[in-house]
Design a protein around this motif. Structure first.
Motif, PDB file in Angstrom:
ATOM      1  N   LEU A  13       0.830  -1.206   0.000  1.00 52.81           N
ATOM      2  CA  LEU A  13       0.000   0.000   0.000  1.00 52.81           C
ATOM      3  C   LEU A  13       0.864   1.256   0.000  1.00 52.81           C
ATOM      4  N   LEU A  14       1.958   1.236   0.744  1.00 54.93           N
ATOM      5  CA  LEU A  14       2.839   2.403   0.809  1.00 54.93           C
ATOM      6  C   LEU A  14       3.413   2.725  -0.557  1.00 54.93           C
ATOM      7  N   ALA A  15       3.802   1.711  -1.303  1.00 53.31           N
ATOM      8  CA  ALA A  15       4.409   1.940  -2.619  1.00 53.31           C
ATOM      9  C   ALA A  15       3.435   2.599  -3.588  1.00 53.31           C
ATOM     10  N   ARG A  16       2.149   2.509  -3.321  1.00 56.04           N
ATOM     11  CA  ARG A  16       1.133   3.039  -4.233  1.00 56.04           C
ATOM     12  C   ARG A  16       0.390   4.244  -3.674  1.00 56.04           C
ATOM     13  N   PHE A  25       1.040   7.544   7.546  1.00 52.75           N
ATOM     14  CA  PHE A  25       0.754   6.440   8.460  1.00 52.75           C
ATOM     15  C   PHE A  25       1.425   5.155   7.985  1.00 52.75           C
ATOM     16  N   LEU A  26       1.282   4.846   6.713  1.00 56.31           N
ATOM     17  CA  LEU A  26       1.833   3.610   6.171  1.00 56.31           C
ATOM     18  C   LEU A  26       3.354   3.598   6.189  1.00 56.31           C
ATOM     19  N   ALA A  27       3.974   4.766   6.224  1.00 55.30           N
ATOM     20  CA  ALA A  27       5.437   4.843   6.226  1.00 55.30           C
ATOM     21  C   ALA A  27       6.038   4.374   7.549  1.00 55.30           C
ATOM     22  N   ALA A  28       5.237   4.286   8.608  1.00 59.50           N
ATOM     23  CA  ALA A  28       5.738   3.826   9.910  1.00 59.50           C
ATOM     24  C   ALA A  28       5.739   2.297   9.928  1.00 59.50           C
ATOM     25  N   PRO A  29       6.912   1.657  10.037  1.00 60.59           N
ATOM     26  CA  PRO A  29       6.958   0.187  10.031  1.00 60.59           C
ATOM     27  C   PRO A  29       6.229  -0.408  11.234  1.00 60.59           C
ATOM     28  N   TRP A  30       5.745  -1.618  11.064  1.00 63.98           N
ATOM     29  CA  TRP A  30       5.142  -2.330  12.182  1.00 63.98           C
ATOM     30  C   TRP A  30       6.225  -2.706  13.191  1.00 63.98           C
ATOM     31  N   ALA A 150      -3.451  -0.696   6.355  1.00 69.60           N
ATOM     32  CA  ALA A 150      -3.045  -1.917   7.066  1.00 69.60           C
ATOM     33  C   ALA A 150      -2.688  -1.521   8.485  1.00 69.60           C
ATOM     34  N   ILE A 151      -3.339  -2.141   9.463  1.00 68.25           N
ATOM     35  CA  ILE A 151      -3.171  -1.755  10.863  1.00 68.25           C
ATOM     36  C   ILE A 151      -2.846  -2.988  11.692  1.00 68.25           C
ATOM     37  N   PRO A 152      -1.709  -3.024  12.375  1.00 64.45           N
ATOM     38  CA  PRO A 152      -1.454  -4.133  13.299  1.00 64.45           C
ATOM     39  C   PRO A 152      -2.389  -4.021  14.495  1.00 64.45           C
ATOM     40  N   ALA A 153      -2.967  -5.125  14.911  1.00 61.53           N
ATOM     41  CA  ALA A 153      -3.989  -5.039  15.966  1.00 61.53           C
ATOM     42  C   ALA A 153      -3.937  -6.227  16.902  1.00 61.53           C
ATOM     43  N   ILE A 154      -4.269  -5.959  18.153  1.00 60.20           N
ATOM     44  CA  ILE A 154      -4.531  -6.987  19.144  1.00 60.20           C
ATOM     45  C   ILE A 154      -6.001  -6.879  19.527  1.00 60.20           C
ATOM     46  N   ASP A 155      -6.698  -7.996  19.432  1.00 61.91           N
ATOM     47  CA  ASP A 155      -8.137  -8.055  19.675  1.00 61.91           C
ATOM     48  C   ASP A 155      -8.369  -8.677  21.045  1.00 61.91           C
ATOM     49  N   THR A 156      -8.864  -7.890  21.995  1.00 56.97           N
ATOM     50  CA  THR A 156      -9.046  -8.406  23.357  1.00 56.97           C
ATOM     51  C   THR A 156     -10.093  -9.518  23.422  1.00 56.97           C
ATOM     52  N   LEU A 157     -11.044  -9.525  22.502  1.00 59.44           N
ATOM     53  CA  LEU A 157     -12.016 -10.617  22.463  1.00 59.44           C
ATOM     54  C   LEU A 157     -11.321 -11.906  22.018  1.00 59.44           C
ATOM     55  N   ASP A 158     -10.477 -11.808  20.985  1.00 59.60           N
ATOM     56  CA  ASP A 158      -9.726 -12.963  20.507  1.00 59.60           C
ATOM     57  C   ASP A 158      -8.788 -13.487  21.599  1.00 59.60           C
ATOM     58  N   ILE A 159      -8.130 -12.573  22.329  1.00 61.95           N
ATOM     59  CA  ILE A 159      -7.223 -12.987  23.395  1.00 61.95           C
ATOM     60  C   ILE A 159      -7.992 -13.703  24.508  1.00 61.95           C
ATOM     61  N   ALA A 160      -9.200 -13.238  24.795  1.00 61.14           N
ATOM     62  CA  ALA A 160     -10.016 -13.909  25.815  1.00 61.14           C
ATOM     63  C   ALA A 160     -10.269 -15.362  25.437  1.00 61.14           C
ATOM     64  N   ARG A 161     -10.545 -15.616  24.170  1.00 58.64           N
ATOM     65  CA  ARG A 161     -10.734 -16.995  23.714  1.00 58.64           C
ATOM     66  C   ARG A 161      -9.450 -17.811  23.901  1.00 58.64           C
ATOM     67  N   ARG A 162      -8.321 -17.204  23.546  1.00 57.21           N
ATOM     68  CA  ARG A 162      -7.052 -17.935  23.625  1.00 57.21           C
ATOM     69  C   ARG A 162      -6.665 -18.266  25.067  1.00 57.21           C
ATOM     70  N   LEU A 163      -7.075 -17.437  26.014  1.00 55.05           N
ATOM     71  CA  LEU A 163      -6.713 -17.653  27.411  1.00 55.05           C
ATOM     72  C   LEU A 163      -7.635 -18.627  28.130  1.00 55.05           C
TER      73      LEU A 163
END
Length: 223
Positions: A13-16, A25-30, A150-163
């Motif tokens: 996305l950054l290249a385009r 925003f996209l220029a900031a690496p994850w 493109a956004i890196p994300a942590i989903d607290t609902l998903d983490i609840a399932r994993r725990l």
């Protein structure tokens, strides 16, 4: 694998992307996938909307707060009411406690989106059921800023399932934000307010981090 796929999409996305807030925003690496979750930088976000479909419904308000590792920076907290295109439905006004007059006096979504992206750059998103926030932000960027995101994300609902213990299915309603907060002994906040829900997700994430059987890395917890 999720982090690698997301990072490749960010670069594509950054290249385009033309010059502007989306490109900035996209220029900031994850952050590196091997970084411990306790050492990363985050932005907890909640969106209040007129419905669940990013292609048909509108963002009513945004609330966010930043975290630096395990520290919540309350000075970074923001709540923005958005000037929506149509009239506020009676249902939305009741749920979100935002009147037509407040919505009419709100900021344009374009301005709120630019402010959000500036705050989120280089950070990992925290949200309770992150597909909603990522879907609406992506749709808004496509409509107003010329392309997806493109956004890196942590989903607290998903983490609840994993725990949860292996083989245990969640009881009905047990994965709701308020229910999970009660499970961890966290205080009750007003629901359906973007800023209080963002803060609620931030605190839930820190409680989950403390309950993890071992310190996780970003690569392990990214949605």
């Amino acid at each position: 694998m999720r982090r690698l796929a997301g990072e490749l999409r960010r670069r594509w996305l950054l290249a385009r992307a033309p010059a502007g807030p989306r490109r900035d925003f996209l220029a900031a690496p994850w952050p590196p996938g091997g970084l411990p979750c306790a050492a990363a930088r985050y932005l907890a976000l909640d969106l209040e909307t007129t419905g669940g479909d990013p292609q048909q419904h509108e963002i009513v308000s945004l609330g966010w707060v930043c975290l630096d590792g395990p520290r919540i920076d309350l000075g970074s907290a923001r709540r923005r009411i958005v000037r929506i295109a149509g009239a506020m439905s009676a249902e939305s006004a009741t749920v979100h406690a935002i009147t037509d007059d407040e919505a009419a006096a709100g900021v344009p979504l374009d301005a709120a989106l630019r402010e959000l992206l500036a705050a989120l750059a280089g950070r990992v998103l925290i949200a309770h059921y992150a597909p909603t926030e990522r879907g609406f932000v992506d749709a808004a960027c496509r409509r107003l800023l010329g392309g997806g995101i493109a956004i890196p994300a942590i989903d607290t609902l998903d983490i609840a399932r994993r725990l949860m213990p292996p083989g245990q299915a969640p009881a009905p309603g047990s994965l709701r934000l308020g229910t999970l907060r009660r499970h961890y002994g966290l205080p009750r906040y007003p629901a359906h307010d973007a800023l209080s829900d963002a803060l609620a997700a931030a605190e839930l994430f820190l409680a989950q981090l403390g309950a993890a059987p071992r310190p996780p890395t970003l690569a392990e917890w990214l949605a």
